[in-house]
Design an enzyme around this catalytic site. Structure first.
Site, mmCIF file in Angstrom:
data_model
loop_
_atom_site.group_PDB
_atom_site.id
_atom_site.type_symbol
_atom_site.label_atom_id
_atom_site.label_comp_id
_atom_site.label_asym_id
_atom_site.label_seq_id
_atom_site.Cartn_x
_atom_site.Cartn_y
_atom_site.Cartn_z
ATOM 1 N N THR A 67 0.825 -1.208 0.000
ATOM 2 C CA THR A 67 0.000 0.000 0.000
ATOM 3 C C THR A 67 0.859 1.258 0.000
ATOM 4 O OG1 THR A 67 -1.758 -1.150 1.174
ATOM 5 C CG2 THR A 67 -1.777 1.244 1.287
ATOM 6 N N GLU A 84 -6.372 -5.085 3.719
ATOM 7 C CA GLU A 84 -6.477 -6.203 2.774
ATOM 8 C C GLU A 84 -7.602 -5.998 1.762
ATOM 9 O OE1 GLU A 84 -4.167 -8.343 2.396
ATOM 10 O OE2 GLU A 84 -3.124 -7.583 4.149
#
Length: 674
Positions: free
Chosen positions: A152, A436
């Site tokens: 990320t 996630e």
């Protein structure tokens, strides 16, 4: 009926008679339900043995931790992780054995290095060559290196194709040069990165010979193993306070011309030759496999336990909390006797069972897909697993978050106290709605898969198992004539199937209509996205109900346990119909009169399950240490424990500086006037 033995952690104090009477009224053998939940009596025995090891070790104690500072939490989490690794070696537990799995589930996020263990190592195992696995995994398992998974970025999360971090192959030096070229490309959020990690699996866009080959994984050393200092070209640190997870050092990573050896690209399915040629050896989708397996793991290991623990706490508290007169002239009633309280809590208990079984089925599917990929290089089931795990993650995380909050509110003011354990659970589980994969994006990914499968139906091609129902016939109208009909699993499963089929077809029709009217695909998708997300949700809800029914009907348990599971299955299904009544009424599949029957059946189930409510949550078999709740202990002595724990608050032993600085002069000035 037989009650379960008190957990090993149960206090020696007398059990509250209000909760004792609940257990005495149980209609089934609770230990048998514990065994069912665990997957067999032997697994129950083994889990309890592991719990005994952990609960008897003071290093793993959670006592008074609600009063700890973030730094104290982090240090304790690191201490526990290192200590557990030593325990595993001392006791001879194997890394892939059930004891280690139980240990990690019992301790959960009270351990540091969750991403190191669940994702860093798993990614190397899935994407690395045999030589890379042999080099890196033993070091990681013994904590000789600490790893994280840096995917990320500040500007991108779920949209992996848009990641901006680059890894450019330099043929002259035979290494990769990694960069985070913009502020938005800085890696942001990876756990274990802020203060702990020495290495990271970094996801970056691979460039060779001027061509981008999309996202690939690279092992990057970020700190010295000698003094933990940051290596050249690396900027790394902690991202600061969060809503929860104070013990986790989520971090940022910025890279400027960081050279990584050629052999550090994880190369089981693709590699780069010395001249820069890119050699593909598998499906592009393989780079997503770590996310998929992690997503399934957190559902069973992190998300579901939060809901299960909240149910235990709230149901037990509701059995000892008395409030108002239910019958005039009698003593105050247990709040669990109120139908409104049952409506809040019992559907959460049923949903916990439904999700627990779904999680087990997903884990089995993961193992099957992993074996296909590993032994046959067969990637054909990976899209189905990705779509199913994405949709289920969205459904289970959102529903569990709402369920924990419902349990917290059901405990009134005491549920707002951190000492109840419920705010702690809520703040953790709510994070799962974004990590996630953000939930809306996850649902749309599932919807994309559904639309592709709908096209297969139209062309007569075979369908993946989870969507095979799209080509099956379904009744046009619900056949229920009386309320007991809604206790028939086939009837309500068909209702869910009809709803999912209709919504998938309607979404496909709308997309096709827009495309035929001149919309470009991206625009048609965007203006249909709300409908598509709801469609994916309906599909997942059908799969959960269908899975619950199939497992329940295949059981051969004693009658009392079988009856409890059947009632929970019915309650979960009927709760979903009532919560989504508009979908079932929309095309007349269920009529208004039939919906009244559903409501009546639903309320009847609440009364039936209420008798066994405490015993059912006892079957989750959480020790008092794991619950860490002043109001949810096995003995039911909520008020005593709240008072005892409050007295341990460090503030009660400190000088009140605010009094000395600001209040003392005013109060003393008023003393002569009173």
């Amino acid at each position: 009926m037989k009650s379960p033995p008190a957990p090993a952690s149960a206090p020696a104090t007398a059990v509250n008679p209000d909760i004792d009477s609940e257990r005495r009224a149980s209609t089934f053998d609770v230990e048998k339900l514990v065994n069912f939940w665990d997957g067999g009596a032997e697994r129950t025995r083994l889990r309890r043995a592991v719990e005994h090891v952990i609960n008897s070790d003071p290093v793993f104690s959670q006592e008074n931790q609600y009063f700890w500072t973030p730094t104290e939490r982090y240090e304790a989490a690191v201490k526990r992780a290192v200590h557990l690794r030593q325990k595993i070696k001392e006791l001879g537990w194997t890394d892939d054995g059930p004891e280690v799995q139980f240990a990690f589930r019992i301790l959960g996020s009270e351990l540091a290095f969750g991403v190191h263990n669940m994702v860093f190592i798993t990614t190397i195992m899935k994407l690395g060559t045999d030589a890379q696995i042999a080099k890196w995994v033993p070091l990681a398992k013994d904590y000789h290196i600490i790893g994280t998974y840096a995917q990320t970025e500040l500007g991108h999360g779920t949209n992996l194709r848009a990641l901006e971090t680059t890894a450019t192959f330099d043929a002259s030096s035979q290494d990769f040069v990694l960069n985070t070229p913009k502020v938005s490309s800085i890696k942001w959020w990876p756990a274990d990165l802020g203060r702990s990690a020495s290495h990271a699996v970094v996801l970056a866009q691979l460039y060779t010979q001027g061509v981008c080959h999309r996202m690939h994984a690279f092992i990057v050393q970020i700190r010295s193993l000698l003094d933990h200092s940051t290596l050249p070209g690396i900027s790394v640190g902690d991202i600061g306070p969060k809503l929860a997870f104070e013990q986790v050092d989520n971090g940022y990573l910025r890279m400027q011309n960081v050279h990584v050896p050629k052999e550090n690209m994880l190369s089981r399915y693709s590699r780069v030759a010395s001249d820069g040629s890119y050699i593909k050896q598998g499906s592009d989708r393989i780079n997503y496999i770590s996310m998929v397996f992690t997503r399934v793991g957190i559902m069973s290991g992190e998300i579901l336990p939060a809901l299960a623990k909240a149910c235990v706490i709230a149901v037990r508290y509701s059995a000892v909390r008395r409030q108002s007169e239910l019958k005039p002239g009698e003593k105050e009633a247990k709040i669990l006797d109120y139908q409104t309280q049952q409506l809040k809590l019992l559907p959460q208990v049923a949903t916990t069972f439904a999700f627990h079984l779904m999680g087990s089925s997903l884990e089995a599917f993961c193992k099957k897909v992993n074996l296909q990929i590993k032994t046959e290089r067969d990637f054909s089931s990976l899209p189905e697993l990705h779509a199913l795990s994405a949709g289920m993650k969205a459904l289970i995380s959102a529903t569990s978050t709402a369920g924990v909050e419902t349990c917290r509110r059901a405990c009134g003011g005491h549920g707002y106290s951190t000492l109840s354990g419920l705010p702690w659970l809520y703040c953790r589980v709510v994070a799962s709605c974004t990590y996630e994969g953000e939930n809306t994006v996850m649902l749309l990914q599932t919807a994309r898969f559904l639309m592709k499968c709908l096209a297969l139906v139209d062309s007569g091609q075979p369908l993946p198992q989870s969507v095979s129902y799209l080509s099956e016939p379904v009744s046009r109208y619900c056949s229920a004539k009386e309320k007991t009909d809604f206790f028939k699993p086939f009837l309500y499963t068909e209702a869910y199937k009809h709803r999912a089929q209709r919504l998938i077809k309607d979404s496909g029709d709308k997309l096709q209509s827009l495309l035929l009217s001149g919309f470009e695909l991206y625009a048609a998708w965007n203006v249909t996205s709300v409908q598509l997300a709801n469609t994916a949700l309906a599909h997942c809800q059908y799969i959960v109900v269908k899975n619950f029914v199939e497992i329940m009907e295949g059981l051969k348990l004693e009658a009392g346990v079988q009856q409890v599971i059947k009632r929970l299955c019915d309650l979960h299904a009927l709760t979903g119909i009532l919560s989504n009544a508009g979908d079932f009424l929309y095309d007349g599949y269920i009529t208004g009169k039939q919906l009244d029957l559903v409501t009546s059946s639903h309320l009847d189930l609440l009364a039936l399950i209420r008798t066994d409510a405490v015993s059912i949550v006892d079957a989750f078999d959480y020790s008092d240490q794991q619950l860490n709740s002043a109001i949810g202990n096995y003995d039911g002595n909520a008020y005593q424990r709240l008072f005892e724990w409050a007295q341990k608050c460090p503030l009660n032993a400190k000088v009140n500086l605010a009094y000395e600085k600001y209040l003392k002069p005013r109060l003393q000035a008023a003393a002569s006037k009173l």
